[in-house]
Scaffold this motif. Sequence first.
Motif, PDB file in Angstrom:
ATOM      1  N   GLU A   1       0.870  -1.180   0.000  1.00  0.00           N
ATOM      2  CA  GLU A   1       0.000   0.000   0.000  1.00  0.00           C
ATOM      3  C   GLU A   1       0.902   1.224   0.000  1.00  0.00           C
ATOM      4  O   GLU A   1       1.340   1.673   1.062  1.00  0.00           O
ATOM      5  N   LEU A   2       1.227   1.718  -1.185  1.00  0.00           N
ATOM      6  CA  LEU A   2       2.219   2.784  -1.282  1.00  0.00           C
ATOM      7  C   LEU A   2       1.606   4.170  -1.360  1.00  0.00           C
ATOM      8  O   LEU A   2       0.616   4.361  -2.070  1.00  0.00           O
ATOM      9  N   TRP A   3       2.239   5.096  -0.710  1.00  0.00           N
ATOM     10  CA  TRP A   3       1.818   6.487  -0.759  1.00  0.00           C
ATOM     11  C   TRP A   3       0.323   6.576  -0.470  1.00  0.00           C
ATOM     12  O   TRP A   3      -0.135   5.985   0.484  1.00  0.00           O
ATOM     13  N   ASP A   4      -0.441   7.269  -1.323  1.00  0.00           N
ATOM     14  CA  ASP A   4      -1.885   7.372  -1.088  1.00  0.00           C
ATOM     15  C   ASP A   4      -2.657   6.427  -1.986  1.00  0.00           C
ATOM     16  O   ASP A   4      -3.824   6.645  -2.285  1.00  0.00           O
ATOM     17  N   ASP A   5      -1.992   5.378  -2.429  1.00  0.00           N
ATOM     18  CA  ASP A   5      -2.609   4.511  -3.410  1.00  0.00           C
ATOM     19  C   ASP A   5      -2.966   3.181  -2.766  1.00  0.00           C
ATOM     20  O   ASP A   5      -2.100   2.485  -2.263  1.00  0.00           O
TER      21      ASP A   5
END
Lengths: 262, 398
Positions: free
Chosen positions: A155-159
């Motif tokens: 689950e990277l950054w706001d993605d």
Amino acid sequence: MIEQNLNELEKRSIYIIREAYSRFKNIAALWSMGKDSTTMLYLARKAFMGKVPFPVIHIDNGIDFPETYQFRDELAKKWKLNLIVAKSKIKPEISGFSCCGANKTIALKKVMKEKGFDALIVSIRRDEHGIRAKERYFSPRSKDFKWNYKDQPAELWDDYTSKLDNGGHIRVHPMLDWNEIDIWRYIKKNKVPVNPLYFSRNGYRYRSLGCTHCTVPIKSNAKTLDQIIKELKVTNVEERSGRQQDKEKEYIMQKLRAFGYM
Amino acid sequence: MKVYRVAMLGHKDHGKSTLIGSLLIKTKSVTKQRIEEAKKASKELGKAFEPAFLLDSFYEEQRNGMTLDTTRAEIHYKNVAIELIDVPGHEELIKNMITGASYASAAVLIISAKKNEGIRPQTKRHLYLASMLGIDKLLVAVNKMDTVNYSDEVFNNIKNGIEPFIKELNLKEYYFVPISAYNGENLTTNSIHMKWYKGKPLLDVLLRLLKTNKSKDKRFIGIVQSKIEDKFAIHILNGELKSNDLVKVLPQGKIAKVKSIYNGLKPSNKAKVGDNVMISTDVVLNRGDLLVHKNDKLEPVSMFLGKIFLAKNIDKRNVIIRINGLDYNAKISFIKRIDPTRNKELDGKPEQLEVAIVKVNVEKSVAVEPFEINKDIGKFTIFDNKNNFLGFGNVLKL
């Protein structure tokens, strides 16, 4: 207890609720009438110009407090909620792990299947429990509701992930970043309606609300929002200390969550 | 209070979770009950009290003494709140490490000074990944100083060993602090065992690092989340939006007029960075569209050069890349293979846990910018056609 910036918390939660709403076809939210899920509904109203655009599920085992039912009916009317009451059967000999694990989860499974929901907003917070701190914002559950905590998606950054197992669903956790004290500060700042059981009567108040069978009040004289916030600033006791199911055995929360508990 | 987010990086067993546990105790940021539970769990497993158990709450984590998945802990120090993000140090858990580190703007890199531990390939890989995730502030904590008699020589060897690598990665702001996480030395007060160290204790150095601010530019960028009835949900990534503004919609290329803005429960004239608003315009917007000022130079492209980290082997050229919240079919061609543990170019095809320079051809045009210029719209994630995570990347050049 650490007090965070309420504007930042609000913005992130609204972003997550909107991401979830746009990514899934058929989303619903769980509402226990407690402070966290009620605050989440308030945020959902802010996210969508005053109207919660998805159904709200109450898993009702018939033994919630009378105040809780009254609070539910009044707020559902005021906020024009699309309320689904999913009745769960209660067996008197079952309590704690087996109660929340078996009874409530069975009722939730049934309503999810009937309505075909592919995502469910659940208002858990990271500071409630070490196991909940391991959660993602978007967390997949299998067809039989299992949480594969050993292999969670990236689950990277706001993605966030939108990967769905066949017949499974995604748990969405917009309140993960909030601390208990932030919830109360936010309720005060925005005048969010709150279940009266949280305030002290005869020297006791409920700090965490479950059903009448497995929740016990704590000693407290906090009768107002300000007094609750003051109490939390100095407390050295865990929030869920009044919850039976958390204490039965080590790792019980891990097991409960792996089997689909909220 | 603003909360600063800090990723705790480093090789397995160099003491990341132990350091967080000790900081929680030292700053009194954890309840007695949690400490008692961790003590009880340590005892039941026949171990001495392990501060790491305050974080590693999975049964498997406590039994095996290793972190499986990322978690967070908040500490309160001198009126600042710091969220420490624990990540697994094992190579095979790199996906969970990336997830945790992507939320942070600063990192603490932990290197054990113990004999036969020191700087490891995974130490450098974490550092390389941190720079690709956008972390630009670093504190290197040289841990387990108690096992080497608090020797300044050992400390300096590690410092001199890793510093050139830090410089190569262009991490501009960094500090070194010698500590013993397990014994709580040099965390909040200077250690009597390391009088040769003239700097401040770890948490004070961290505060200094976190408080330096870069000024943000005012350029407006908004992203469309969804359409709700006749309005559009917009998340403001940077700058400000006002009603009656004329904005360029990308990749469509149309100019739209912002007719009204709704912020929360009320209409509003303007919105700023971080806000989530509803707007109405004279152009139909789609999820993933970017909004910029009408004279902004940003233009959509269908090909760019990127730097990617391979969390898994990428066997097929056809992949799915996710940019600005949308999935696209794309073809990637490898140009260079880089070993991130040495920052050296290698021959042959890049493998799992390595880095590659690639050419990315996207099925449709997308609005992106080099990561160096703009972190908000200079990054992407890579999946196979079954939605399995393969890696992530930075846009290098258009």
